[in-house]
Scaffold this active site. Structure first.
Site, PDB file in Angstrom:
ATOM      1  N   TYR A 106       0.843  -1.197   0.000  1.00 55.99           N
ATOM      2  CA  TYR A 106       0.000   0.000   0.000  1.00 55.99           C
ATOM      3  C   TYR A 106       0.881   1.251   0.000  1.00 55.99           C
ATOM      4  O   TYR A 106       1.516   1.590   0.997  1.00 55.99           O
ATOM      5  CB  TYR A 106      -0.918   0.029   1.220  1.00 55.99           C
ATOM      6  CG  TYR A 106      -1.919  -1.104   1.300  1.00 55.99           C
ATOM      7  CD1 TYR A 106      -2.264  -1.861   0.178  1.00 55.99           C
ATOM      8  CD2 TYR A 106      -2.534  -1.426   2.506  1.00 55.99           C
ATOM      9  CE1 TYR A 106      -3.177  -2.905   0.256  1.00 55.99           C
ATOM     10  CE2 TYR A 106      -3.456  -2.460   2.591  1.00 55.99           C
ATOM     11  CZ  TYR A 106      -3.770  -3.195   1.466  1.00 55.99           C
ATOM     12  OH  TYR A 106      -4.686  -4.221   1.555  1.00 55.99           O
ATOM     13  N   SER A 142     -13.431  -5.243   1.150  1.00 55.64           N
ATOM     14  CA  SER A 142     -14.347  -4.675   0.158  1.00 55.64           C
ATOM     15  C   SER A 142     -15.811  -5.010   0.444  1.00 55.64           C
ATOM     16  O   SER A 142     -16.563  -5.357  -0.472  1.00 55.64           O
ATOM     17  CB  SER A 142     -13.979  -5.138  -1.261  1.00 55.64           C
ATOM     18  OG  SER A 142     -14.546  -4.284  -2.240  1.00 55.64           O
ATOM     19  N   LEU A 190     -18.079  -2.960   0.934  1.00 57.24           N
ATOM     20  CA  LEU A 190     -18.889  -1.957   0.237  1.00 57.24           C
ATOM     21  C   LEU A 190     -18.730  -2.074  -1.282  1.00 57.24           C
ATOM     22  O   LEU A 190     -19.183  -1.197  -2.025  1.00 57.24           O
ATOM     23  CB  LEU A 190     -18.517  -0.545   0.694  1.00 57.24           C
ATOM     24  CG  LEU A 190     -18.727  -0.248   2.185  1.00 57.24           C
ATOM     25  CD1 LEU A 190     -18.374   1.203   2.489  1.00 57.24           C
ATOM     26  CD2 LEU A 190     -20.152  -0.553   2.617  1.00 57.24           C
TER      27      LEU A 190
END
Length: 345
Positions: free
Chosen positions: A55, A206, A208
């Site tokens: 990330y 994830s 959403l």
């Protein structure tokens, strides 16, 4: 906030966990914003923070480290490895050579001497289970990690890794981190039954559906979410797969309205209702996003609402199967599913 036991570890974790992928360049989140998000999450009762070396090429880990300084012992801290870190061919994967180096880099960026959960970000077909598990077991015995888990593994690889750990008398994966949402329910048919069978904790990512279930994506409205800016094809409603998702979202919005819930509450309440799921990872970019997601911390969906969701997206169904991340390699590479014909010469 609800708390649940993480698999068979005995560790109590919040049903919502803070995912830090958006910290830094990916989400354009500053250190000040990241620290404010961590502060608010901890105050609300979240005790799990999940990041990864990839990330922002380590930027997220650095920001998490600064945000948790002085309160490390109150947090279940998780990170991940195996995804490419640069162009050098051995700076990735599940080899002992790389995992030892990768973990040292993560600990340095986080500013800690150990992580509570170290996860294999993706299954590496080039490394045997024994190779990866033996390295992780040694790192655990050295005190650098408390537990280790897998992320987005196909169900058969989860089973194989459990067998390899037992066969070679090594420590085993105690968690799995799959993608799971109302719109992507494929893991219900294979991954989640396996995690239940082996007693693995499950932290889903994830929930959403990349923003589709946030309430920001609706018919007749321009899609302006952060994710749509750099992944436009996933939100192009001229494509049949996205029209199907939009149709489902509109019907789900009606269910949420009738139940007096926001779309976020419906989405997070759905995934945390599954008995195999320990917690859901939320990845807010801003404190406002976090507040909207924290409103779902105590959401419990009724049987009628869950039945209505099943009527819109059938159990075990992925509305966007091409976006799955646990597809067996042979389904993606034709050469792996075609027998080679030996030359007669």
């Amino acid at each position: 906030m609800q708390y649940r036991t993480l698999g068979r570890t005995g560790v109590q974790v919040s049903s919502l966990a803070l995912g830090a992928m958006n910290f830094g360049r990916i989400g354009r989140t500053t250190q000040g914003e990241a620290t404010a998000i961590v502060d608010a999450a901890l105050e609300a009762g979240i005790n799990v923070i999940d990041t990864a070396d990839i990330y922002g090429d380590g930027e997220s880990e650095e920001m998490v480290g600064k945000a948790v300084a002085g309160r490390r012992d109150d947090i279940v801290l998780a990170t991940k490895a195996t995804m490419p870190m640069g162009t050098e061919r051995n700076h990735r994967g599940g080899s002992r050579r790389w995992l030892v180096t990768a973990l040292d880099g993560s600990l340095r960026r986080l500013g800690v001497d150990h992580v509570d959960l170290y996860q294999i970000h993706r299954w590496d077909p080039g490394a045997s289970d024994e190779e990866t598990l033996s390295a992780l077991t040694d790192l655990q015995r050295a005190g650098k990690i408390r537990y280790f888990g897998s992320s987005t593994f196909p169900a058969y690889r989860i089973v194989q890794a459990q067998w390899a750990a037992r066969e070679n008398r090594l420590s085993r994966y105690v968690t799995e981190q799959p993608s799971y949402s109302i719109l992507q329910r494929g893991v219900e048919s294979h991954v989640l039954p396996v995690t239940e069978q082996y007693g693995l904790g499950v932290l889903v990512w994830s929930p959403l559906a990349s923003g589709w279930l946030s309430g920001a994506v609706r018919a007749g409205r321009e899609v302006t979410t952060h994710r749509s800016a750099f992944m436009p094809e996933r939100f192009d409603t001229t494509l049949p797969v996205n029209r199907a998702r939009l149709d489902a979202v509109e019907r789900l919005a009606e269910v949420a309205d009738e139940a007096g819930l926001t779309m976020i509450q419906l989405a997070l309440g759905f995934v945390t209702a599954h008995p195999a799921v320990t917690g859901a990872l939320i990845g807010p970019r801003t404190p406002d996003h976090l507040r909207a997601q924290l409103a779902a911390a105590d959401t419990v969906l009724s049987a009628d609402v869950l039945d209505a969701i099943d009527g819109i997206v059938a159990p075990g169904t992925d509305l966007a199967p091409h976006e799955k991340h646990d597809t067996p390699p042979a389904l993606l590479d034709p050469s792996l599913r075609r027998r080679r014909i030996a030359s007669p010469y």
